[in-house]
Write a protein that holds these residues in place. Sequence first.
Motif, PDB file in Angstrom:
ATOM      1  N   THR A 198      10.871  -9.309  27.278  1.00 25.51           N
ATOM      2  CA  THR A 198      10.339 -10.392  27.586  1.00 25.51           C
ATOM      3  C   THR A 198      10.680 -10.836  29.226  1.00 25.51           C
ATOM      4  O   THR A 198      11.779 -10.538  29.516  1.00 25.51           O
ATOM      5  CB  THR A 198      10.587 -11.715  27.009  1.00 25.51           C
ATOM      6  OG1 THR A 198       9.916 -11.185  25.627  1.00 25.51           O
ATOM      7  CG2 THR A 198       9.854 -12.908  27.507  1.00 25.51           C
TER       8      THR A 198
ATOM      9  N   THR B 116       7.471 -16.412  28.014  1.00 27.66           N
ATOM     10  CA  THR B 116       6.285 -16.169  28.557  1.00 27.66           C
ATOM     11  C   THR B 116       6.082 -14.958  27.329  1.00 27.66           C
ATOM     12  O   THR B 116       6.890 -14.324  26.540  1.00 27.66           O
ATOM     13  CB  THR B 116       5.964 -15.578  29.744  1.00 27.66           C
ATOM     14  OG1 THR B 116       7.109 -14.125  29.957  1.00 27.66           O
ATOM     15  CG2 THR B 116       6.497 -16.223  30.762  1.00 27.66           C
ATOM     16  N   LEU B 117       4.868 -14.336  27.463  1.00 27.51           N
ATOM     17  CA  LEU B 117       4.317 -13.454  26.336  1.00 27.51           C
ATOM     18  C   LEU B 117       4.365 -11.969  27.160  1.00 27.51           C
ATOM     19  O   LEU B 117       3.961 -10.934  26.622  1.00 27.51           O
ATOM     20  CB  LEU B 117       3.086 -13.412  26.018  1.00 27.51           C
ATOM     21  CG  LEU B 117       2.730 -14.925  24.900  1.00 27.51           C
ATOM     22  CD1 LEU B 117       1.362 -14.670  24.387  1.00 27.51           C
ATOM     23  CD2 LEU B 117       3.641 -14.737  23.983  1.00 27.51           C
ATOM     24  N   ASP B 118       4.729 -12.088  28.686  1.00 27.69           N
ATOM     25  CA  ASP B 118       4.955 -10.864  29.097  1.00 27.69           C
ATOM     26  C   ASP B 118       5.822 -10.032  28.911  1.00 27.69           C
ATOM     27  O   ASP B 118       7.198 -10.472  28.941  1.00 27.69           O
ATOM     28  CB  ASP B 118       4.994 -11.201  30.922  1.00 27.69           C
ATOM     29  CG  ASP B 118       3.628 -11.912  31.448  1.00 27.69           C
ATOM     30  OD1 ASP B 118       2.504 -11.622  30.927  1.00 27.69           O
ATOM     31  OD2 ASP B 118       3.939 -12.789  32.349  1.00 27.69           O
ATOM     32  N   LYS B 119       5.707  -8.728  28.928  1.00 27.09           N
ATOM     33  CA  LYS B 119       6.860  -7.608  28.518  1.00 27.09           C
ATOM     34  C   LYS B 119       6.819  -6.687  29.747  1.00 27.09           C
ATOM     35  O   LYS B 119       5.763  -6.444  30.273  1.00 27.09           O
ATOM     36  CB  LYS B 119       6.346  -6.874  27.430  1.00 27.09           C
ATOM     37  CG  LYS B 119       6.299  -7.692  26.158  1.00 27.09           C
ATOM     38  CD  LYS B 119       7.493  -8.188  25.441  1.00 27.09           C
ATOM     39  CE  LYS B 119       7.158  -9.029  24.168  1.00 27.09           C
ATOM     40  NZ  LYS B 119       8.569  -9.116  23.723  1.00 27.09           N
TER      41      LYS B 119
END
Length: 83
Positions: free
Chosen positions: A16, A6-9
């Motif tokens: 990530t 995902t692009l979620d940090k």
Amino acid sequence: MSFTGTLDKCKACDKTVYFVDLLSVDGITYHKACFRCSHCKGTLAMSSYSSMDGVLYCKPHFEQLFKESGNFSKNFQTSKIFN
């Protein structure tokens, strides 16, 4: 087909966050293991945390912060200075 992530940090560690380890609180993403009290570093649960200006606290330390400072400022007083 491969899973690219995902692009979620994670707000705490800036790495990530994959779906199986994702915890979203007030629109902010964390790893489950990174969701900790900023004072005691204890693991938090959705039912037992408080947040002030984006800083996470367990309920006991959030209450202690208020008792020590008289308001919900972000920092615990480490020592008192006498003049």
